[in-house]
Design an enzyme around this catalytic site. Structure first.
Site, mmCIF file in Angstrom:
data_model
loop_
_atom_site.group_PDB
_atom_site.id
_atom_site.type_symbol
_atom_site.label_atom_id
_atom_site.label_comp_id
_atom_site.label_asym_id
_atom_site.label_seq_id
_atom_site.Cartn_x
_atom_site.Cartn_y
_atom_site.Cartn_z
ATOM 1 N N LYS A 23 0.835 -1.202 0.000
ATOM 2 C CA LYS A 23 0.000 0.000 0.000
ATOM 3 C C LYS A 23 0.868 1.250 0.000
ATOM 4 O O LYS A 23 0.630 2.183 -0.760
ATOM 5 C CB LYS A 23 -0.910 -0.030 1.230
ATOM 6 C CG LYS A 23 -2.027 0.976 1.175
ATOM 7 C CD LYS A 23 -2.887 0.917 2.436
ATOM 8 C CE LYS A 23 -3.716 -0.361 2.467
ATOM 9 N NZ LYS A 23 -4.386 -0.542 3.774
ATOM 10 N N ARG A 93 -3.406 2.960 8.780
ATOM 11 C CA ARG A 93 -3.749 1.648 8.219
ATOM 12 C C ARG A 93 -2.522 0.782 8.080
ATOM 13 O O ARG A 93 -1.425 1.266 7.804
ATOM 14 C CB ARG A 93 -4.315 1.797 6.801
ATOM 15 C CG ARG A 93 -5.610 2.499 6.708
ATOM 16 C CD ARG A 93 -5.920 2.675 5.216
ATOM 17 N NE ARG A 93 -6.797 3.794 5.008
ATOM 18 C CZ ARG A 93 -8.030 3.678 4.546
ATOM 19 N NH1 ARG A 93 -8.522 2.501 4.249
ATOM 20 N NH2 ARG A 93 -8.761 4.737 4.374
ATOM 21 N N GLY A 102 -8.556 -7.230 5.333
ATOM 22 C CA GLY A 102 -9.299 -7.375 6.590
ATOM 23 C C GLY A 102 -8.544 -8.072 7.702
ATOM 24 O O GLY A 102 -9.092 -8.314 8.758
ATOM 25 N N MET A 104 -5.674 -7.100 9.220
ATOM 26 C CA MET A 104 -5.088 -6.250 10.258
ATOM 27 C C MET A 104 -5.969 -5.020 10.440
ATOM 28 O O MET A 104 -7.022 -4.921 9.850
ATOM 29 C CB MET A 104 -3.661 -5.920 9.885
ATOM 30 C CG MET A 104 -2.781 -7.161 9.994
ATOM 31 S SD MET A 104 -1.083 -6.805 9.711
ATOM 32 C CE MET A 104 -1.131 -6.311 8.031
ATOM 33 N N ARG A 337 -4.258 -1.362 -5.559
ATOM 34 C CA ARG A 337 -3.449 -2.576 -5.477
ATOM 35 C C ARG A 337 -3.892 -3.517 -6.582
ATOM 36 O O ARG A 337 -4.984 -3.348 -7.134
ATOM 37 C CB ARG A 337 -3.628 -3.239 -4.111
ATOM 38 C CG ARG A 337 -5.057 -3.644 -3.828
ATOM 39 C CD ARG A 337 -5.214 -4.144 -2.402
ATOM 40 N NE ARG A 337 -6.626 -4.350 -2.100
ATOM 41 C CZ ARG A 337 -7.135 -4.341 -0.877
ATOM 42 N NH1 ARG A 337 -6.374 -4.132 0.159
ATOM 43 N NH2 ARG A 337 -8.406 -4.547 -0.682
ATOM 44 N N HIS A 455 -16.691 -8.456 3.614
ATOM 45 C CA HIS A 455 -15.608 -9.319 4.094
ATOM 46 C C HIS A 455 -15.739 -10.736 3.557
ATOM 47 O O HIS A 455 -14.809 -11.319 3.013
ATOM 48 C CB HIS A 455 -15.594 -9.327 5.628
ATOM 49 C CG HIS A 455 -14.556 -10.233 6.208
ATOM 50 N ND1 HIS A 455 -14.851 -11.527 6.599
ATOM 51 C CD2 HIS A 455 -13.240 -10.060 6.406
ATOM 52 C CE1 HIS A 455 -13.749 -12.097 7.040
ATOM 53 N NE2 HIS A 455 -12.752 -11.223 6.937
ATOM 54 N N ARG A 561 0.275 -46.602 -5.144
ATOM 55 C CA ARG A 561 0.404 -47.311 -3.860
ATOM 56 C C ARG A 561 -0.430 -48.586 -3.960
ATOM 57 O O ARG A 561 -1.646 -48.549 -3.814
ATOM 58 C CB ARG A 561 -0.102 -46.436 -2.716
ATOM 59 C CG ARG A 561 0.731 -45.188 -2.450
ATOM 60 C CD ARG A 561 0.032 -44.351 -1.375
ATOM 61 N NE ARG A 561 0.893 -43.361 -0.762
ATOM 62 C CZ ARG A 561 0.794 -42.043 -0.969
ATOM 63 N NH1 ARG A 561 -0.102 -41.587 -1.821
ATOM 64 N NH2 ARG A 561 1.594 -41.208 -0.332
ATOM 65 N N GLU A 745 13.400 -42.129 1.335
ATOM 66 C CA GLU A 745 12.487 -41.588 2.348
ATOM 67 C C GLU A 745 12.984 -41.843 3.761
ATOM 68 O O GLU A 745 12.292 -41.582 4.736
ATOM 69 C CB GLU A 745 11.066 -42.138 2.151
ATOM 70 C CG GLU A 745 10.981 -43.638 2.009
ATOM 71 C CD GLU A 745 9.573 -44.130 1.672
ATOM 72 O OE1 GLU A 745 8.599 -43.380 1.843
ATOM 73 O OE2 GLU A 745 9.461 -45.297 1.243
ATOM 74 N N SER A 764 12.712 -41.866 -6.179
ATOM 75 C CA SER A 764 11.568 -40.993 -5.973
ATOM 76 C C SER A 764 11.587 -40.606 -4.496
ATOM 77 O O SER A 764 11.571 -41.476 -3.629
ATOM 78 C CB SER A 764 10.271 -41.716 -6.330
ATOM 79 O OG SER A 764 9.199 -40.841 -6.120
ATOM 80 N N THR A 767 8.892 -37.635 0.471
ATOM 81 C CA THR A 767 9.136 -36.567 1.445
ATOM 82 C C THR A 767 8.193 -36.634 2.642
ATOM 83 O O THR A 767 8.409 -35.932 3.621
ATOM 84 C CB THR A 767 9.050 -35.188 0.766
ATOM 85 O OG1 THR A 767 7.867 -35.163 -0.032
ATOM 86 C CG2 THR A 767 10.259 -34.932 -0.107
ATOM 87 N N ASP A 769 7.597 -39.532 4.471
ATOM 88 C CA ASP A 769 8.386 -40.274 5.452
ATOM 89 C C ASP A 769 9.701 -39.572 5.757
ATOM 90 O O ASP A 769 10.164 -39.562 6.894
ATOM 91 C CB ASP A 769 8.668 -41.698 4.946
ATOM 92 C CG ASP A 769 7.521 -42.637 5.305
ATOM 93 O OD1 ASP A 769 7.127 -42.639 6.488
ATOM 94 O OD2 ASP A 769 7.019 -43.342 4.414
ATOM 95 N N CYS A 831 7.451 -37.823 -4.746
ATOM 96 C CA CYS A 831 6.044 -38.232 -4.732
ATOM 97 C C CYS A 831 5.387 -38.007 -3.372
ATOM 98 O O CYS A 831 4.273 -38.446 -3.140
ATOM 99 C CB CYS A 831 5.904 -39.676 -5.172
ATOM 100 S SG CYS A 831 6.732 -40.838 -4.082
ATOM 101 N N TYR A 851 10.919 -34.631 -12.219
ATOM 102 C CA TYR A 851 9.468 -34.472 -12.135
ATOM 103 C C TYR A 851 8.999 -34.394 -10.683
ATOM 104 O O TYR A 851 9.724 -34.785 -9.761
ATOM 105 C CB TYR A 851 8.743 -35.625 -12.847
ATOM 106 C CG TYR A 851 8.874 -36.961 -12.154
ATOM 107 C CD1 TYR A 851 7.990 -37.343 -11.145
ATOM 108 C CD2 TYR A 851 9.903 -37.843 -12.489
ATOM 109 C CE1 TYR A 851 8.118 -38.558 -10.494
ATOM 110 C CE2 TYR A 851 10.053 -39.062 -11.849
ATOM 111 C CZ TYR A 851 9.155 -39.410 -10.849
ATOM 112 O OH TYR A 851 9.292 -40.596 -10.189
HETATM 113 C C1 PEP Z 1 6.260 -40.672 1.246
HETATM 114 O O1 PEP Z 1 6.658 -41.202 2.266
HETATM 115 O O2 PEP Z 1 6.521 -39.501 0.937
HETATM 116 C C2 PEP Z 1 5.393 -41.403 0.314
HETATM 117 C C3 PEP Z 1 5.034 -40.870 -0.832
HETATM 118 O O3 PEP Z 1 4.946 -42.610 0.708
HETATM 119 P P1 PEP Z 1 3.753 -42.840 1.750
HETATM 120 O O4 PEP Z 1 3.087 -41.523 1.955
HETATM 121 O O5 PEP Z 1 2.880 -43.845 1.121
HETATM 122 O O6 PEP Z 1 4.487 -43.347 2.939
HETATM 123 MG MG MG Z 2 6.577 -43.351 2.432
#
Ligand code: PEP
Ligand code: MG
Length: 875
Positions: A23, A93, A102, A104, A337, A455, A561, A745, A764, A767, A769, A831, A851
């Site tokens: 702003k 403001r 809205g 703050m 804005r 709002h 899975r 993992e 793969s 993330t 685990d 994944c 990917y």
């Molecule tokens: C993971 O662990 O990120 C994963 C994709 O496998 P899952 O969620 O099935 O453990």
């Molecule tokens: Mg996993």
């Protein structure tokens, strides 16, 4: 030179957004463009951070700077702060780097006191206006700065209106308002134990401090977490000379968009109210007029107004959301804005701006927020059902989409019931910023009061939630939790359906469907695909999900899975038989029953993919998950398998895990029961050969081994997979390309990724685990304590939703480098849930993964996030 914490509007410019907030920077730009802007100054975001660093006190040197700027402002306006003759009034403001509508606090008419109000009355010859301004100021200051409940004041004004027998605030006379001012001051004194502050300087500093404080109010924290805004940004504070829209019938105020924020049409869009202040338009207490009426009322002023709107849109090369005020026939712009807009509007505007030559495709793709695409993919009403339904009422189509659920009457109720898996529509008289969490949780939002810029409407559009606002036909009793319309009463147990595109409300359950990608959306997504480098796959376990994901642009499956198939009704018995089996022979018998079913699943999935790659993961969860829990289920399983119930109980006992997530799962299952991996490999390869022979699709199955922590473990399971695959191919007399890879993992896998890559053709990153094991937080239980971490600012985000780039991300980066060091052509993907989170996708782009893979509905979002990552990082 000492650091400067306060800037006059005329000292700033457009490049100072981080310091002045959105702003503040825009006010500087408008000043430079020669647009009539009430002048003022900005206290910087750094001052806000300093306020927190100094233990929530505003330093003397900053106060001094503010006072100096105030003097400048006095010079410029010819008015004096606190004067008893010609008082200068200001608004205070908040203004963060990105707008947080809205979230703050704002204080208007600051500088008024018992004497200044008299001066204003005399000066304007309009005591009604002066006292109206003063009573508004007392209320706002008390509420926002001093924490006195707003309701106390609202009750008084309602009482007064009732006493006078009038409906609108504007019908109250100067005398009425004067009396109200006295009542308000009494409330203040009663609540605070002291008189309402009369010193304007004190009012100002207290108000600036309150805005800083509001940066950390609970609703701002929730909004930040939802919108990925770091707490360390802080907010700036803008102090601006007041101009008055409530000075009588030649004054007014409005909120205007340079294009239609609901559908993107290139038309000026907005609402205004004569004899009103900005809050009246936003609060939805009085119903505003469409901006086109202004042309009839005052064509000359309308022309000036249009010229400025065009100038601002051309300057920012984007749709603008502006606040304007007319003070006794003179036009002012208070702020501009880039306007919040619905997803369809965002796409149309982006495409229109490219087609008109105003921006490039690269710039266009930055104008749509990845998360927004969600709304385009999520339900609309099923046509056939809609035709049969009759609306019970109609409100304003405030935010498009369709929603159906049982009625929740408070935000808290909506939040709780949604957490229990119920679909709810939040129905309120009107919403306020405190309702944010309930609004997030609800499928849709319905309000009785408020216009298109109320709002509820603004916030719902920002979140992409369906909203019908201002439906005066319905009556809501928030206390009794009932909604009444057309003589019928609805309760929390009743379904309603609302259509945010038409404004229709239905007193019944209506099925919803998912729309397709066509029109502007398709054009836009084609640009996205031209630009992005990162590929996007999907996590899909069923042919239906795979097909849906392909329609949304997925380029294959990144994670199938297989266990999800095991739970299906027609196979769970065989699975349980396999788990309970006492020896390999019995286990193999059970597995033989599962094999044809798995093969059929894979055939259907390959067909849905039409030759695109599919990563199929071997069985992952601990086996106890498949066993019955209740006594009754155990008994019926014993009957079905024709064995003693004790055997079932023993098996359940034996498979019990103390730490299931760290237990007998993942590749550990294949190490102990190689025949499971054998059966699954056979199903995967036989299915691929079948589609190759019968349908001519060249599928290259990617067989993924989960939860590896050690290369020898991988080698052991891989040998089983390879041996089985080769055997199947020679049985069938058909050769097929296939790959064997692993999930990364477990931290140990990341640390030894160079060794692991010697055996893995692809990685793969799991993330989910990896986050669990890196933080040592249970995936299932972390939600219980994470809120305390957010409150104490130890973490700002849920690491299971947004990748922890400094910790988990470093493991991913390291494993990427190590993996490539021993296998240069290794294929790398992710994944975990983070594959569908925009900022995480950007990180994966930057570290050079091939990917990301995410759930079907997030595929378009991930495609856009990948393209944005490419554009932002090229720069
Ligand atoms: C993971 O662990 O990120 C994963 C994709 O496998 P899952 O969620 O099935 O453990
Ligand atoms: Mg996993």
């Amino acid at each position: 030179m000492e650091k400067k914490y306060v800037y006059l509007f005329k000292e700033g410019n457009g490049s100072m957004k981080n310091l002045l907030g959105g702003k503040g920077a825009n006010l500087s730009v408008m000043t430079q463009l020669g647009i009539p802007v009430p002048q003022g100054f900005t206290v910087t975001t750094e001052a806000c951070n300093k306020y927190y660093e100094d233990g929530k006190v505003i330093s003397a040197s900053i106060i001094e700077e503010i006072e100096k700027c105030m003097k400048e402002l006095e010079k410029e306006t010819g008015k004096e702060f606190g004067s008893t003759e010609n008082p200068l009034l200001v608004s205070v403001r908040s203004g963060a780097r990105v707008s947080m509508p809205g979230m703050m606090d704002t204080i208007l008419n600051l500088g008024l006191n018992d004497e200044a109000v008299e001066a204003m009355a005399k000066l304007t010859n309009n005591p009604r206006f002066a006292y109206d301004s003063y009573r508004r100021f007392i209320q706002m200051f008390s509420d926002v700065v001093m924490d006195v409940e707003k309701r106390l004041f609202e009750d008084k004004i309602d009482e007064m209106k009732e006493k006078r027998g009038v409906k609108d605030d504007t019908d109250l006379t100067a005398e009425d308002l004067k009396e109200l001012v006295n009542q308000y001051k009494e409330i203040y004194k009663k609540e605070k134990g002291e008189d309402f502050p009369q010193d304007p300087k004190l009012q100002l500093i207290e108000s600036v401090t309150a805005v800083f404080r509001s940066w950390d109010n609970p609703r701002a924290i929730v909004y930040r977490r939802l919108n990925d805004i770091p707490g360390e940004w802080g907010t700036a504070v803008n102090v601006q000379q007041m101009v008055f829209g409530n000075k009588g019938e030649t004054s007014g105020t409005g909120v205007v968009f340079s294009r239609n924020p609901a559908n993107g049409d290139n038309e000026i869009y907005g609402e205004y109210l004569m004899n009103a202040q900005g809050e009246d338009v936003v609060a939805g207490i009085r119903t505003p007029l469409p901006i086109s009426k202004l042309e009839e009322q005052n064509p000359e002023l309308y022309k000036e107004f249009i010229d400025i709107v065009n100038k601002l849109e051309n300057h920012y090369r984007d749709m603008q959301d502006m606040e304007m005020t007319i003070e006794e026939g003179k036009l002012y712009f208070l702020q501009t804005r880039n306007g919040k807009r619905t997803a369809p509007a965002a796409l149309k505007i982006a495409v229109d701006l490219v087609e008109s030559g105003m921006i490039t495709k690269e710039e266009a793709i930055l104008k749509v927020e990845p998360k927004q695409l969600d709304t385009l993919l999520h339900p609309a009403f099923y046509d056939e059902d809609l035709k049969k339904a009759t609306p019970i009422a109609k409100g304003l189509p405030a935010s498009p989409g369709a929603a159906c659920g049982k009625i929740a009457f408070t935000a808290e109720e909506a939040k709780e019931r949604a957490a229990n898996g119920e679909a709810v529509v939040l129905a309120r008289l009107e919403t306020s910023p405190e309702d944010i969490e309930g609004m997030i949780a609800a499928e849709g939002i319905l309000t009785v009061r408020g216009g298109m810029t109320s709002h509820a409407a603004v916030v719902a559009r920002g979140m992409g939630t369906c909203c019908v606002a201002g439906c005066g036909e319905i009556k809501i009793n928030e206390e009794n939790k009932t909604l009444e319309v057309g003589g019928k009463i609805y309760t929390s147990e009743d379904f309603i359906s609302i259509d945010g595109t038409t404004g229709n409300i239905y007193g019944e359950k209506i099925k919803t469907v998912t729309p397709e990608i066509t029109g502007h959306f398709a054009t836009f997504m084609s640009w996205v695909d031209e630009i992005r480098k990162l590929k996007v796959r999907t996590n899909a376990d069923t042919p239906r999900d795979a097909k849906q994901a392909v329609e949304f642009g997925a380029e294959g499956i990144g994670l199938c899975r297989t266990e999800h198939m095991f739970f299906a009704e027609d196979r769970i018995l065989a699975v349980r038989e396999m788990i309970i089996a006492k020896n390999e022979e019995d286990r193999r018998k059970a597995l033989d029953k599962i094999l044809p079913m798995q093969r059929a699943d894979f055939i259907a999935i390959y067909e849905a993919l039409k030759g695109m790659p599919a990563t199929i993961r071997l069985l992952d969860p601990p086996l106890h998950e498949f066993l019955p829990h209740s006594e009754e289920d155990k008994l019926s399983l014993a009957k079905e398998l024709n064995i003693d119930i004790e055997e079932i109980k023993n098996a359940v006992e034996e498979k019990h895990e103390f730490n299931p997530m760290m237990g007998h799962r993942g590749c550990r299952l294949a190490v102990t029961y190689p025949e499971i991996a054998e059966m699954q490999t056979r199903a995967i390869i036989e299915a691929a050969i079948a589609v190759k022979v019968e349908r001519g699709y060249d599928v290259v199955p990617e067989i993924m081994i989960p939860l590896i922590g050690e290369v020898k473990e991988l080698k052991f399971v891989k040998d089983i997979v390879v041996k089985t695959a080769e055997a199947v191919m020679s049985e069938k007399g058909t050769k097929l390309d296939y790959k064997v890879g692993t999930m990364i993992e477990i931290p140990r896998a990341a640390l030894t990724a160079d060794r692991i890559a010697e055996e893995a053709e692809f990685f793969s990153f799991g993330t989910n685990d990896l986050t669990q094991m890196t933080f040592g937080f249970s995936r299932d239980d972390a939600a219980k304590f994470l809120n305390a971490y957010y409150d104490r600012k130890i973490y700002e985000q849920d690491p299971f939703a947004k990748l922890d780039q400094n910790g988990v991300g470093q493991l991913v980066k390291m494993a990427t480098e190590k993996g490539r060091s021993t296998r240069s052509d290794i294929k790398l993907g992710i994944c975990g849930e983070h594959g569908g989170d925009p900022s995480s996708v950007e990180f994966f782009h930057k570290i050079g993964l091939d990917y990301v893979s995410c759930s079907p509905f997030r595929v378009p979002l991930a495609r856009l996030a990948a393209a944005q990552a490419q554009v932002n990082n090229k720069r």
